[in-house]
Design a protein around this motif. Structure first.
Motif, PDB file in Angstrom:
ATOM      1  N   VAL A 175       0.834  -1.203   0.000  1.00  0.00           N
ATOM      2  CA  VAL A 175       0.000   0.000   0.000  1.00  0.00           C
ATOM      3  C   VAL A 175       0.870   1.255   0.000  1.00  0.00           C
ATOM      4  O   VAL A 175       0.563   2.244  -0.692  1.00  0.00           O
ATOM      5  CB  VAL A 175      -0.956  -0.008   1.209  1.00  0.00           C
ATOM      6  N   ILE A 176       1.961   1.245   0.752  1.00  0.00           N
ATOM      7  CA  ILE A 176       2.857   2.402   0.769  1.00  0.00           C
ATOM      8  C   ILE A 176       3.480   2.619  -0.606  1.00  0.00           C
ATOM      9  O   ILE A 176       3.562   3.755  -1.100  1.00  0.00           O
ATOM     10  CB  ILE A 176       3.943   2.218   1.853  1.00  0.00           C
ATOM     11  N   ILE A 177       3.922   1.543  -1.265  1.00  0.00           N
ATOM     12  CA  ILE A 177       4.507   1.671  -2.606  1.00  0.00           C
ATOM     13  C   ILE A 177       3.469   2.205  -3.589  1.00  0.00           C
ATOM     14  O   ILE A 177       3.753   3.099  -4.397  1.00  0.00           O
ATOM     15  CB  ILE A 177       5.073   0.320  -3.074  1.00  0.00           C
ATOM     16  N   TRP A 178       2.256   1.651  -3.523  1.00  0.00           N
ATOM     17  CA  TRP A 178       1.202   2.125  -4.425  1.00  0.00           C
ATOM     18  C   TRP A 178       0.882   3.594  -4.183  1.00  0.00           C
ATOM     19  O   TRP A 178       0.709   4.366  -5.139  1.00  0.00           O
ATOM     20  CB  TRP A 178      -0.050   1.281  -4.238  1.00  0.00           C
ATOM     21  N   THR A 179       0.791   3.989  -2.930  1.00  0.00           N
ATOM     22  CA  THR A 179       0.479   5.381  -2.607  1.00  0.00           C
ATOM     23  C   THR A 179       1.555   6.318  -3.141  1.00  0.00           C
ATOM     24  O   THR A 179       1.256   7.389  -3.692  1.00  0.00           O
ATOM     25  CB  THR A 179       0.326   5.558  -1.094  1.00  0.00           C
ATOM     26  N   TRP A 180       2.809   5.924  -3.003  1.00  0.00           N
ATOM     27  CA  TRP A 180       3.902   6.779  -3.486  1.00  0.00           C
ATOM     28  C   TRP A 180       3.852   6.914  -5.003  1.00  0.00           C
ATOM     29  O   TRP A 180       3.999   8.020  -5.547  1.00  0.00           O
ATOM     30  CB  TRP A 180       5.247   6.187  -3.056  1.00  0.00           C
ATOM     31  N   ILE A 183       5.222   8.040   2.100  1.00  0.00           N
ATOM     32  CA  ILE A 183       5.948   7.012   2.855  1.00  0.00           C
ATOM     33  C   ILE A 183       6.100   7.428   4.320  1.00  0.00           C
ATOM     34  O   ILE A 183       5.757   6.676   5.229  1.00  0.00           O
ATOM     35  CB  ILE A 183       7.330   6.755   2.224  1.00  0.00           C
ATOM     36  N   ALA A 184       6.608   8.642   4.531  1.00  0.00           N
ATOM     37  CA  ALA A 184       6.865   9.088   5.901  1.00  0.00           C
ATOM     38  C   ALA A 184       5.587   9.262   6.695  1.00  0.00           C
ATOM     39  O   ALA A 184       5.590   9.116   7.928  1.00  0.00           O
ATOM     40  CB  ALA A 184       7.643  10.405   5.872  1.00  0.00           C
ATOM     41  N   GLY A 185       4.479   9.548   6.023  1.00  0.00           N
ATOM     42  CA  GLY A 185       3.232   9.757   6.746  1.00  0.00           C
ATOM     43  C   GLY A 185       2.760   8.544   7.508  1.00  0.00           C
ATOM     44  O   GLY A 185       2.069   8.669   8.528  1.00  0.00           O
ATOM     45  N   TRP A 186       3.115   7.340   7.035  1.00  0.00           N
ATOM     46  CA  TRP A 186       2.732   6.110   7.734  1.00  0.00           C
ATOM     47  C   TRP A 186       3.693   5.766   8.870  1.00  0.00           C
ATOM     48  O   TRP A 186       3.343   4.968   9.742  1.00  0.00           O
ATOM     49  CB  TRP A 186       2.699   4.944   6.761  1.00  0.00           C
ATOM     50  N   LEU A 187       4.889   6.335   8.858  1.00  0.00           N
ATOM     51  CA  LEU A 187       5.927   5.912   9.797  1.00  0.00           C
ATOM     52  C   LEU A 187       6.149   6.895  10.934  1.00  0.00           C
ATOM     53  O   LEU A 187       6.624   6.494  11.999  1.00  0.00           O
ATOM     54  CB  LEU A 187       7.254   5.708   9.038  1.00  0.00           C
ATOM     55  N   PRO A 193       5.352   8.925  14.106  1.00  0.00           N
ATOM     56  CA  PRO A 193       4.306   8.846  15.153  1.00  0.00           C
ATOM     57  C   PRO A 193       3.454  10.103  15.194  1.00  0.00           C
ATOM     58  O   PRO A 193       3.930  11.217  14.941  1.00  0.00           O
ATOM     59  CB  PRO A 193       5.125   8.671  16.440  1.00  0.00           C
ATOM     60  N   PHE A 194       2.191   9.914  15.500  1.00  0.00           N
ATOM     61  CA  PHE A 194       1.176  10.954  15.587  1.00  0.00           C
ATOM     62  C   PHE A 194       0.827  11.533  14.209  1.00  0.00           C
ATOM     63  O   PHE A 194      -0.340  11.822  13.949  1.00  0.00           O
ATOM     64  CB  PHE A 194       1.587  12.084  16.546  1.00  0.00           C
ATOM     65  N   ALA A 195       1.828  11.726  13.343  1.00  0.00           N
ATOM     66  CA  ALA A 195       1.511  12.184  11.990  1.00  0.00           C
ATOM     67  C   ALA A 195       0.747  11.117  11.214  1.00  0.00           C
ATOM     68  O   ALA A 195      -0.010  11.445  10.294  1.00  0.00           O
ATOM     69  CB  ALA A 195       2.793  12.550  11.246  1.00  0.00           C
ATOM     70  N   ASN A 196       0.943   9.836  11.604  1.00  0.00           N
ATOM     71  CA  ASN A 196       0.245   8.775  10.883  1.00  0.00           C
ATOM     72  C   ASN A 196      -1.247   8.728  11.183  1.00  0.00           C
ATOM     73  O   ASN A 196      -1.956   7.895  10.624  1.00  0.00           O
ATOM     74  CB  ASN A 196       0.879   7.415  11.206  1.00  0.00           C
ATOM     75  N   PHE A 197      -1.740   9.634  12.040  1.00  0.00           N
ATOM     76  CA  PHE A 197      -3.179   9.743  12.252  1.00  0.00           C
ATOM     77  C   PHE A 197      -3.838  10.702  11.257  1.00  0.00           C
ATOM     78  O   PHE A 197      -5.059  10.711  11.146  1.00  0.00           O
ATOM     79  CB  PHE A 197      -3.482  10.213  13.681  1.00  0.00           C
ATOM     80  N   VAL A 198      -3.033  11.519  10.567  1.00  0.00           N
ATOM     81  CA  VAL A 198      -3.589  12.566   9.701  1.00  0.00           C
ATOM     82  C   VAL A 198      -2.998  12.534   8.295  1.00  0.00           C
ATOM     83  O   VAL A 198      -3.729  12.669   7.305  1.00  0.00           O
ATOM     84  CB  VAL A 198      -3.359  13.952  10.333  1.00  0.00           C
ATOM     85  N   VAL A 199      -1.672  12.370   8.192  1.00  0.00           N
ATOM     86  CA  VAL A 199      -0.991  12.549   6.906  1.00  0.00           C
ATOM     87  C   VAL A 199      -1.432  11.535   5.845  1.00  0.00           C
ATOM     88  O   VAL A 199      -1.697  11.925   4.701  1.00  0.00           O
ATOM     89  CB  VAL A 199       0.535  12.511   7.114  1.00  0.00           C
ATOM     90  N   PRO A 200      -1.515  10.229   6.146  1.00  0.00           N
ATOM     91  CA  PRO A 200      -1.893   9.292   5.071  1.00  0.00           C
ATOM     92  C   PRO A 200      -3.234   9.604   4.424  1.00  0.00           C
ATOM     93  O   PRO A 200      -3.368   9.508   3.200  1.00  0.00           O
ATOM     94  CB  PRO A 200      -1.909   7.934   5.789  1.00  0.00           C
TER      95      PRO A 200
END
Length: 291
Positions: free
Chosen positions: A107-112, A134-138, A140-147
């Motif tokens: 999913v990360i590769i597809w999103t990129w 990529i970084a949005g999933w990794l 902390p705390f940003a992975n609640f909004v960025v993806p």
């Protein structure tokens, strides 16, 4: 005049296509920017996401096996079946974990790739760089909004929408219910399991195990529903976005000429030869004048 992206008729009164928002006169894809195929990786990600949802449902129903084992142990006054329930849970959790990690990577590769493609789409207005896919999933705390912001941008720019599709919000809400709920329920399970007697000797001890598995089944019901809803919504999004991007990229590819036959292959010329000598013409005979 027609838009080169969607083919709809355009007017000089507007600076962009009213349907796909491509600026007038711009191609479907900017030739100088690279694009990536997303159909294959999207199909692989969809399969992995579906497999993860199915395996998580299987693991969520493991407490049913534990309840059956607890009843058998209470009937036989033998705690060995309780150990069998733990082994079953561990064995079923390993494939689910492997599918989960595989799905996350795909999913990360597809999103990129999908986010990089929007850089080549005239009229696209992404608010976050491709690195955040990529970084949005990794982080902390940003992975609640960025993806969800990255996927929302990709969905708008790929599906020709002014606003974020409702399916994106549904997917992210179900994902948060699954992700956060599963972590909380796992902690509650761990605390409840620590309170169980290590080796039950009476009916109260076996009943404690039976109550534990029943409560665990109820606790994991909400995360299981969230997992299924999130998986279905994400698979639909991947298929829609991949199809739209592939169609736009294919529309921008050059068209081969349609002639009656293939053009002749040019043969490289060899070294130049000297011109042949001019033919020598003998002089005309001279006729003496008559007397």
């Amino acid at each position: 005049m027609h838009c080169q992206t969607c083919g709809d008729a355009t007017s000089s009164e507007h600076n962009e296509c009213p349907r796909c928002h491509t600026p007038l006169g711009q191609p479907a894809v900017t030739p100088s920017l690279p694009t990536y195929r997303v159909r294959g990786i999207g199909l692989a990600a969809s399969i992995a996401v579906g497999a993860t949802a199915v395996l998580f449902l299987v693991v969520a129903l493991v407490p049913l096996v534990g309840m059956a084992m607890a009843r058998k142990a209470a009937a036989d006054h033998n705690p060995d079946p309780l150990l069998g329930a733990v082994i079953v849970e561990v064995v079923l959790s390993l494939p689910m974990l492997a599918a989960y990690v595989t799905a996350a990577v795909l999913v990360i590769i597809w999103t990129w790739r999908a986010r990089k493609n929007t850089d080549a789409f005239p009229g696209a207005l992404p608010s976050l760089g491709a690195g955040w896919a990529i970084a949005g999933w990794l982080v902390p705390f940003a992975n609640f909004v960025v993806p969800v912001r990255v996927v929302a941008n990709v969905a708008r720019d790929s599906l020709w929408r002014r606003f974020t599709p409702t399916l994106v919000y549904g997917w992210w809400t179900a994902w948060l219910v699954f992700s956060v709920g599963e972590r909380l329920m796992s902690r509650l399970d761990s605390r409840a399991y620590d309170k169980l007697p290590e080796t039950p000797f009476n009916d109260a001890g076996y009943q404690a195990y039976l109550d534990y598995y029943r409560d665990s089944l109820l606790r994991h019901a909400v995360p299981a529903v969230g997992c299924v809803v999130a998986a279905v919504a994400l698979i639909v999004l991947i298929r829609q976005i991949s199809a739209a991007q592939e169609a736009r990229i294919a529309r921008a590819l050059p068209t081969w000429p349609t002639a009656q036959g293939w053009p002749a292959v040019a043969v490289p010329a060899g070294p130049a030869l000297p011109p042949p000598p001019a033919p020598v013409t003998p002089p005309a005979p001279v006729t003496p004048p008559s007397p």
